[in-house]
Design an enzyme around this catalytic site. Structure first.
Site, PDB file in Angstrom:
ATOM      1  N   HIS A  62       0.839  -1.202   0.000  1.00 11.93           N
ATOM      2  CA  HIS A  62       0.000   0.000   0.000  1.00 11.93           C
ATOM      3  C   HIS A  62       0.877   1.255   0.000  1.00 11.93           C
ATOM      4  O   HIS A  62       0.579   2.232  -0.689  1.00 11.93           O
ATOM      5  CB  HIS A  62      -0.894   0.016   1.248  1.00 11.93           C
ATOM      6  CG  HIS A  62      -1.827  -1.162   1.362  1.00 11.93           C
ATOM      7  ND1 HIS A  62      -1.692  -2.123   2.333  1.00 11.93           N
ATOM      8  CD2 HIS A  62      -2.902  -1.529   0.630  1.00 11.93           C
ATOM      9  CE1 HIS A  62      -2.643  -3.031   2.202  1.00 11.93           C
ATOM     10  NE2 HIS A  62      -3.394  -2.700   1.176  1.00 11.93           N
TER      11      HIS A  62
ATOM     12  N   GLN B 124     -17.876  -6.959  -1.659  1.00 11.70           N
ATOM     13  CA  GLN B 124     -16.954  -7.781  -2.445  1.00 11.70           C
ATOM     14  C   GLN B 124     -16.577  -9.087  -1.751  1.00 11.70           C
ATOM     15  O   GLN B 124     -15.740  -9.832  -2.245  1.00 11.70           O
ATOM     16  CB  GLN B 124     -15.712  -6.980  -2.830  1.00 11.70           C
ATOM     17  CG  GLN B 124     -14.756  -6.683  -1.691  1.00 11.70           C
ATOM     18  CD  GLN B 124     -13.679  -5.703  -2.122  1.00 11.70           C
ATOM     19  OE1 GLN B 124     -13.941  -4.548  -2.423  1.00 11.70           O
ATOM     20  NE2 GLN B 124     -12.442  -6.173  -2.182  1.00 11.70           N
TER      21      GLN B 124
ATOM     22  N   GLY C   5      -2.535  -1.873  -7.287  1.00  8.07           N
ATOM     23  CA  GLY C   5      -1.365  -2.737  -7.408  1.00  8.07           C
ATOM     24  C   GLY C   5      -1.576  -3.832  -8.440  1.00  8.07           C
ATOM     25  O   GLY C   5      -2.689  -4.347  -8.579  1.00  8.07           O
TER      26      GLY C   5
ATOM     27  N   ASP D 270      -3.172  -7.403  -7.704  1.00 12.10           N
ATOM     28  CA  ASP D 270      -4.535  -7.764  -8.097  1.00 12.10           C
ATOM     29  C   ASP D 270      -4.708  -7.401  -9.569  1.00 12.10           C
ATOM     30  O   ASP D 270      -5.407  -6.440  -9.910  1.00 12.10           O
ATOM     31  CB  ASP D 270      -5.539  -7.033  -7.204  1.00 12.10           C
ATOM     32  CG  ASP D 270      -5.361  -7.412  -5.740  1.00 12.10           C
ATOM     33  OD1 ASP D 270      -5.918  -8.435  -5.324  1.00 12.10           O
ATOM     34  OD2 ASP D 270      -4.626  -6.705  -5.019  1.00 12.10           O
TER      35      ASP D 270
ATOM     36  N   SER E  94       0.623  -9.076   1.466  1.00 11.77           N
ATOM     37  CA  SER E  94      -0.836  -9.112   1.458  1.00 11.77           C
ATOM     38  C   SER E  94      -1.323  -9.022   2.891  1.00 11.77           C
ATOM     39  O   SER E  94      -0.705  -9.595   3.802  1.00 11.77           O
ATOM     40  CB  SER E  94      -1.327 -10.421   0.831  1.00 11.77           C
ATOM     41  OG  SER E  94      -2.685 -10.637   1.170  1.00 11.77           O
TER      42      SER E  94
HETATM   43  P1  AMP Z   1      -6.311  -4.216  -0.498  1.00  9.23           P
HETATM   44  O1  AMP Z   1      -6.171  -3.398   0.747  1.00  9.23           O
HETATM   45  O2  AMP Z   1      -5.836  -5.618  -0.367  1.00  9.23           O
HETATM   46  O3  AMP Z   1      -7.690  -4.085  -1.122  1.00  9.23           O
HETATM   47  O4  AMP Z   1      -5.311  -3.554  -1.551  1.00  9.23           O
HETATM   48  C1  AMP Z   1      -5.401  -2.197  -1.863  1.00  9.23           C
HETATM   49  C2  AMP Z   1      -4.507  -1.918  -3.040  1.00  9.23           C
HETATM   50  O5  AMP Z   1      -3.160  -2.261  -2.708  1.00  9.23           O
HETATM   51  C3  AMP Z   1      -4.882  -2.746  -4.283  1.00  9.23           C
HETATM   52  O6  AMP Z   1      -4.765  -1.935  -5.434  1.00  9.23           O
HETATM   53  C4  AMP Z   1      -3.841  -3.827  -4.272  1.00  9.23           C
HETATM   54  O7  AMP Z   1      -3.559  -4.341  -5.554  1.00  9.23           O
HETATM   55  C5  AMP Z   1      -2.643  -3.095  -3.710  1.00  9.23           C
HETATM   56  N1  AMP Z   1      -1.671  -4.056  -3.148  1.00  9.23           N
HETATM   57  C6  AMP Z   1      -1.924  -5.017  -2.237  1.00  9.23           C
HETATM   58  N2  AMP Z   1      -0.801  -5.742  -2.014  1.00  9.23           N
HETATM   59  C7  AMP Z   1       0.155  -5.228  -2.824  1.00  9.23           C
HETATM   60  C8  AMP Z   1       1.515  -5.558  -3.068  1.00  9.23           C
HETATM   61  N3  AMP Z   1       2.128  -6.564  -2.439  1.00  9.23           N
HETATM   62  N4  AMP Z   1       2.208  -4.829  -3.972  1.00  9.23           N
HETATM   63  C9  AMP Z   1       1.582  -3.804  -4.632  1.00  9.23           C
HETATM   64  N5  AMP Z   1       0.310  -3.451  -4.441  1.00  9.23           N
HETATM   65  C10 AMP Z   1      -0.415  -4.143  -3.563  1.00  9.23           C
END
Ligand code: AMP
Length: 290
Positions: free
Chosen positions: A37, A61, A147, A150, A185
């Site tokens: 993030h 979701q 990111g 995803d 993650s």
């Molecule tokens: P989330 O909080 O899991 O919904 O992720 C929020 C954003 O952070 C999304 O656009 C994800 O793709 C991105 N993201 C999560 N993990 C990573 C990572 N390891 N590297 C880059 N972006 C990430």
């Protein structure tokens, strides 16, 4: 940094920034923030001011059997982290604020939302596109950062912004990994030490496929079989899907061509992890981004 809880106040702040001719950047997240993030925030800060980070664990979701209730929530630690990163506004609405009683409207990107993650998690992307469209309306960003972790989500959101003529431009940032290769993650927090070791199977499988591609392998089915073998050698891991698809259409390919995504979803115990790599044809050679 200001923390904003209501849609109305967020709209007012965003409207003001746009009226002043400033470039608004949005980083949508579900919290439990990590370096992945943070990389999105840094990218946003290079282009935009103000930068808005949203934290919203979006019920729409999650499937009925998924981890909505257990999803890690740590708003205070998150607030500290984004403040240190120089974020201007943290938007943290409640579920009732985003989906008040009587809520009925959903947006869906047809086709693409039903494959890969969408096949394993019916309704997932309908929830994602709906909440992101709502966030775009509320924050009115010029740029929104996602990111490649995803990758399917990023592709679907880019489709939505094009199809619906939205002002926001989707920016896709590289995957941030631990030193040993595991993609960061929020769900990694579910892993016990044995599972954490087993989770290496995802990155290990991608690396093995990368080696074969570098050595000249172009047969997608062969590459998928190789990855499955690596993952199946790990007793705590079981493959949900392993696929190679065209990066633009998300349709399966039989041979590598143009730009392809190599995508994995793997259960480590009861935790479901995803990972991927991008393979792009450049003058006859294939460039791998992992
Ligand atoms: P989330 O909080 O899991 O919904 O992720 C929020 C954003 O952070 C999304 O656009 C994800 O793709 C991105 N993201 C999560 N993990 C990573 C990572 N390891 N590297 C880059 N972006 C990430």
């Amino acid at each position: 940094m200001e923390t904003i809880y209501t849609v109305e106040w967020m709209k007012q702040v965003a409207r003001q920034a746009r009226a002043e001719g400033r470039l608004v950047g949005l980083v949508p997240t579900m919290g439990a923030l990590h370096e992945g993030h943070a990389s999105l925030v840094r990218a946003a800060r290079q282009q935009c001011s103000p930068v808005v980070v949203s934290i919203f664990v979006n019920p729409a979701q999650f499937g009925p059997m998924e981890d909505l209730d257990n999803y890690p929530r740590q708003i205070e630690a998150d607030r500290e982290m984004v403040e240190k990163l120089g974020v201007d506004y943290l938007f943290a609405p409640t579920a009732a604020e985003m989906y008040p009683g009587g809520y009925r409207t959903y947006v869906n990107v047809e086709g693409m939302s039903g494959v890969l993650e969408g096949r394993s998690r019916p309704g997932h992307f309908r929830g994602v596109t709906t909440v992101v469209l709502k966030l775009f309306e509320i924050v009115q960003p010029n740029f929104a950062y996602f990111g490649r972790k995803d990758a399917q989500q990023a592709r679907i959101l880019r489709q939505m912004t094009g199809d619906l003529n939205l002002d926001a431009e989707v920016v896709v940032c590289p995957i941030v990994r631990e030193a040993d290769g595991l993609a960061l993650s929020s769900r990694n927090a579910y892993l016990n030490p044995d599972e954490r070791r087993a989770a290496m199977a995802l990155h290990g499988a991608l690396r093995t496929a990368e080696k074969e591609i570098t050595a000249g392998e172009r047969d997608a089915l062969h590459l998928v079989a190789t990855m499955r073998k690596v993952i199946e050698a790990e007793p705590l891991a079981s493959v949900d899907y392993a696929e190679i698809v065209d990066a633009d259409t998300l349709e399966p390919v039989t041979r590598l061509r143009r730009a392809c995504l190599v995508l994995l979803a793997v259960f480590i115990g009861t935790t479901r992890l995803i990972d991927n790599m991008l393979v792009e044809e450049r003058g006859g050679a294939f460039l791998v981004s992992i």
